[in-house]
Design a protein around this motif. Structure first.
Motif, PDB file in Angstrom:
ATOM      1  N   PHE A  22     -18.635  56.676 -38.573  1.00  0.00           N
ATOM      2  CA  PHE A  22     -17.261  56.843 -38.232  1.00  0.00           C
ATOM      3  C   PHE A  22     -16.620  56.009 -38.971  1.00  0.00           C
ATOM      4  N   ILE A  23     -15.316  55.991 -39.547  1.00  0.00           N
ATOM      5  CA  ILE A  23     -14.479  55.009 -40.034  1.00  0.00           C
ATOM      6  C   ILE A  23     -13.242  54.722 -39.317  1.00  0.00           C
ATOM      7  N   ILE A  24     -12.816  53.630 -39.277  1.00  0.00           N
ATOM      8  CA  ILE A  24     -11.479  53.268 -38.614  1.00  0.00           C
ATOM      9  C   ILE A  24     -10.465  53.551 -39.429  1.00  0.00           C
ATOM     10  N   GLU A  25      -9.203  54.220 -39.437  1.00  0.00           N
ATOM     11  CA  GLU A  25      -8.123  54.213 -40.029  1.00  0.00           C
ATOM     12  C   GLU A  25      -7.016  53.536 -39.645  1.00  0.00           C
ATOM     13  N   MET A  26      -6.331  52.625 -40.194  1.00  0.00           N
ATOM     14  CA  MET A  26      -5.243  51.910 -39.739  1.00  0.00           C
ATOM     15  C   MET A  26      -4.055  52.014 -40.724  1.00  0.00           C
ATOM     16  N   GLU A  57     -12.161  40.314 -39.614  1.00  0.00           N
ATOM     17  CA  GLU A  57     -12.641  40.784 -38.385  1.00  0.00           C
ATOM     18  C   GLU A  57     -11.260  41.769 -37.569  1.00  0.00           C
ATOM     19  N   VAL A  58     -11.665  42.805 -37.116  1.00  0.00           N
ATOM     20  CA  VAL A  58     -10.759  43.726 -36.484  1.00  0.00           C
ATOM     21  C   VAL A  58     -11.031  43.920 -34.923  1.00  0.00           C
ATOM     22  N   ILE A  59     -10.281  43.610 -33.965  1.00  0.00           N
ATOM     23  CA  ILE A  59     -10.518  44.034 -32.889  1.00  0.00           C
ATOM     24  C   ILE A  59      -9.867  45.125 -32.277  1.00  0.00           C
ATOM     25  N   ILE A  60     -10.833  46.261 -31.687  1.00  0.00           N
ATOM     26  CA  ILE A  60     -10.275  47.576 -31.488  1.00  0.00           C
ATOM     27  C   ILE A  60     -10.337  47.869 -30.149  1.00  0.00           C
ATOM     28  N   ILE A  61      -9.286  48.446 -29.545  1.00  0.00           N
ATOM     29  CA  ILE A  61      -9.151  49.080 -28.215  1.00  0.00           C
ATOM     30  C   ILE A  61      -8.824  50.710 -28.545  1.00  0.00           C
ATOM     31  N   ASP A  72      -8.360  54.309 -26.904  1.00  0.00           N
ATOM     32  CA  ASP A  72      -7.770  54.959 -25.554  1.00  0.00           C
ATOM     33  C   ASP A  72      -8.866  55.486 -24.646  1.00  0.00           C
ATOM     34  N   ALA A  73     -10.122  56.161 -25.280  1.00  0.00           N
ATOM     35  CA  ALA A  73     -11.049  56.873 -24.688  1.00  0.00           C
ATOM     36  C   ALA A  73     -11.919  55.614 -24.024  1.00  0.00           C
ATOM     37  N   TYR A  74     -11.825  54.392 -24.268  1.00  0.00           N
ATOM     38  CA  TYR A  74     -12.607  53.243 -23.699  1.00  0.00           C
ATOM     39  C   TYR A  74     -11.560  52.267 -23.364  1.00  0.00           C
ATOM     40  N   PRO A  75     -10.589  52.383 -22.523  1.00  0.00           N
ATOM     41  CA  PRO A  75      -9.670  51.655 -22.084  1.00  0.00           C
ATOM     42  C   PRO A  75     -10.038  50.097 -21.801  1.00  0.00           C
ATOM     43  N   ASP A  76     -11.288  50.040 -21.146  1.00  0.00           N
ATOM     44  CA  ASP A  76     -11.673  48.704 -20.467  1.00  0.00           C
ATOM     45  C   ASP A  76     -12.877  47.896 -21.502  1.00  0.00           C
ATOM     46  N   LYS A  77     -12.996  48.311 -22.705  1.00  0.00           N
ATOM     47  CA  LYS A  77     -13.627  47.975 -23.700  1.00  0.00           C
ATOM     48  C   LYS A  77     -13.088  47.356 -24.993  1.00  0.00           C
ATOM     49  N   THR A  78     -13.551  46.586 -25.577  1.00  0.00           N
ATOM     50  CA  THR A  78     -13.197  45.948 -26.852  1.00  0.00           C
ATOM     51  C   THR A  78     -14.391  46.309 -28.072  1.00  0.00           C
ATOM     52  N   PHE A  79     -13.921  46.583 -29.133  1.00  0.00           N
ATOM     53  CA  PHE A  79     -15.080  46.666 -30.172  1.00  0.00           C
ATOM     54  C   PHE A  79     -14.489  45.994 -31.593  1.00  0.00           C
ATOM     55  N   LYS A  80     -15.527  45.211 -32.112  1.00  0.00           N
ATOM     56  CA  LYS A  80     -15.271  44.657 -33.464  1.00  0.00           C
ATOM     57  C   LYS A  80     -15.719  45.454 -34.496  1.00  0.00           C
ATOM     58  N   ALA A  81     -14.739  45.382 -35.389  1.00  0.00           N
ATOM     59  CA  ALA A  81     -15.056  46.058 -36.652  1.00  0.00           C
ATOM     60  C   ALA A  81     -14.722  44.958 -38.211  1.00  0.00           C
ATOM     61  N   ALA A 132     -11.715  50.447 -41.727  1.00  0.00           N
ATOM     62  CA  ALA A 132     -12.658  49.461 -41.132  1.00  0.00           C
ATOM     63  C   ALA A 132     -13.935  50.048 -40.548  1.00  0.00           C
ATOM     64  N   ASN A 133     -15.103  49.288 -40.608  1.00  0.00           N
ATOM     65  CA  ASN A 133     -16.170  49.748 -40.068  1.00  0.00           C
ATOM     66  C   ASN A 133     -16.694  49.118 -38.848  1.00  0.00           C
ATOM     67  N   PHE A 134     -17.327  49.857 -37.979  1.00  0.00           N
ATOM     68  CA  PHE A 134     -17.713  49.422 -36.734  1.00  0.00           C
ATOM     69  C   PHE A 134     -18.675  48.322 -36.973  1.00  0.00           C
ATOM     70  N   VAL A 135     -18.898  47.239 -36.377  1.00  0.00           N
ATOM     71  CA  VAL A 135     -19.960  46.338 -36.133  1.00  0.00           C
ATOM     72  C   VAL A 135     -21.039  46.954 -35.210  1.00  0.00           C
ATOM     73  N   LYS A 136     -20.712  47.403 -34.246  1.00  0.00           N
ATOM     74  CA  LYS A 136     -21.164  48.201 -33.264  1.00  0.00           C
ATOM     75  C   LYS A 136     -20.476  49.341 -32.575  1.00  0.00           C
ATOM     76  N   ALA A 137     -20.657  50.438 -33.153  1.00  0.00           N
ATOM     77  CA  ALA A 137     -19.831  51.675 -32.594  1.00  0.00           C
ATOM     78  C   ALA A 137     -20.047  52.148 -31.242  1.00  0.00           C
ATOM     79  N   PRO A 138     -19.241  52.732 -30.604  1.00  0.00           N
ATOM     80  CA  PRO A 138     -19.569  53.193 -29.290  1.00  0.00           C
ATOM     81  C   PRO A 138     -20.447  54.477 -29.427  1.00  0.00           C
ATOM     82  N   GLU A 139     -21.097  54.798 -28.488  1.00  0.00           N
ATOM     83  CA  GLU A 139     -22.058  55.611 -28.588  1.00  0.00           C
ATOM     84  C   GLU A 139     -21.668  57.180 -28.789  1.00  0.00           C
TER      85      GLU A 139
END
Length: 361
Positions: free
Chosen positions: A230-234, A249-253, A255-264, A284-291
């Motif tokens: 998956f790709i992140i469109e901004m 680096e991009v810090i992602i929050i 809505d489906a994972y409100p308590d987590k942050t993801f790096k891209a 952007a591409n996830f460094v480690k994407a959600p499951e």
């Protein structure tokens, strides 16, 4: 009355003291400057599937959520028009072949005319030069000599015209034959392509038509995209786009994972501006994407522009007119550096020993 006056004076004094106490000194800390953006998650290589023929959808051969391989059939379309077109194209192709090389070919007719004209030219040439020899000996009339010369020149011109016509006609017939051949091949391909197939290995995310519905070549039948990537469109404002670079680096929050942050990491910057909302598309591409991810998931992003450690900062709420602060020595102009959501870097104007006061609202 006296009590009221005393109470008012005490209130003013307390207010003054509270405001006077609202003062701070700049801190040496780490500041991170970032650009905010909204986020939409989309599968990589997502594309719309179109049919290349008009017709009626007989049936979908897959369901939403199915994994498909490249070349797999997605839908079956009913259409008889391409077969009729192929038959007509074959008739045109056969006619073009006959015109070019058949027994009744146009070129053969021209070749016969050229042969006849060559014989006529030979005869007119003999008569002309015979008459010319006589005329050179002052034998015969001038009118007879001119007539023979004119016939000779006309025969020569006619032969040249026939040769030109032959060359031009041959070229035109070759083009017509090639066009008819291409049309026939294209129509045969169209009649064979009643099944719409996938162009990639991926996942079926949407089916837009039901069996029995009319299909045309301008409306998508389905949406296919990567199953795992998956790709992140901004959407980045035009004011900030010049600050964005690949690899940031991009810090992602989400809505489906409100308590987590993801790096891209920023992977692509599209150079064309969307005139409707005055933004640029950045991927952007996830460094480690959600499951678990789904197309269309939304959220927020902060693209990290710069990080500076052990630098002088103050809260933004202490600024006056954007570039000034109130100190014990009065209003002072300051030079700003990096800015985050809450604090700004101070490059000059005050020191870490300077007391600054929060401006009145």
């Amino acid at each position: 009355m006296f009590k009221s006056v005393v109470y008012s004076m005490l209130l003013i004094l307390l207010t003054f003291c509270s405001k006077k106490d609202e003062k701070i000194q700049p801190n040496l800390t780490t500041i991170t400057e970032s650009v905010y953006s909204s986020v939409i998650i989309q599968p990589d290589s997502l594309y719309q599937v179109y049919a290349i023929v008009n017709g009626i959808l007989e049936r979908n051969l897959v369901e939403e959520g199915d994994l498909v391989s490249k070349g797999a059939a997605l839908a079956q379309i009913i259409n008889t028009n391409p077969k009729l077109n192929a038959e007509n194209a074959l008739l045109s192709y056969n006619l073009a072949q006959k015109n070019y090389s058949g027994s009744n070919a146009i070129l053969k007719s021209l070749e016969e005319k050229i042969k006849a004209q060559k014989l006529k030219l030979i005869n007119d040439s003999i008569n002309y030069f015979r008459q010319k020899n006589l005329w050179d000996q002052y034998i015969g009339s001038k009118a007879e000599y001119d007539t023979k010369e004119l016939s000779y020149q006309l025969s020569k011109n006619s032969l040249n015209l026939l040769k030109s016509e032959f060359g031009r006609t041959k070229n035109e017939l070759q083009i017509q034959l090639k066009q008819a051949e291409n049309n026939y091949k294209n129509s045969v391909t169209t009649t064979e392509d009643f099944k719409v197939t996938s162009k990639i290995n991926g996942k079926v995310y949407a089916l837009n038509k039901n069996p029995g519905e009319i299909i045309n070549t301008t409306q998508p039948l389905a949406s296919i995209g990567s199953a795992n990537t998956f790709i992140i469109e901004m959407l980045v404002d035009e004011v900030d786009i010049v600050k964005i670079k690949k690899g940031q680096e991009v810090i992602i929050i989400l809505d489906a994972y409100p308590d987590k942050t993801f790096k891209a990491l920023v992977s692509k910057i599209y150079p064309e501006k969307n005139e409707r909302n005055q933004t640029f598309l950045v991927e952007a591409n996830f460094v480690k994407a959600p499951e678990i991810l789904y197309p269309g998931l939304s959220g927020e992003a902060n693209i990290i522009i710069a990080i500076k450690k052990n630098t002088l900062t103050i809260p933004k709420e202490y600024l006056i007119e954007g570039t000034k602060v109130r100190t014990e020595d009065g209003i002072k102009e300051i030079v700003l550096g990096l800015q985050s959501m809450d604090v700004v870097e101070i490059l000059s104007g005050i020191t870490e020993d300077t007391w600054i006061y929060k401006p009145e609202k």
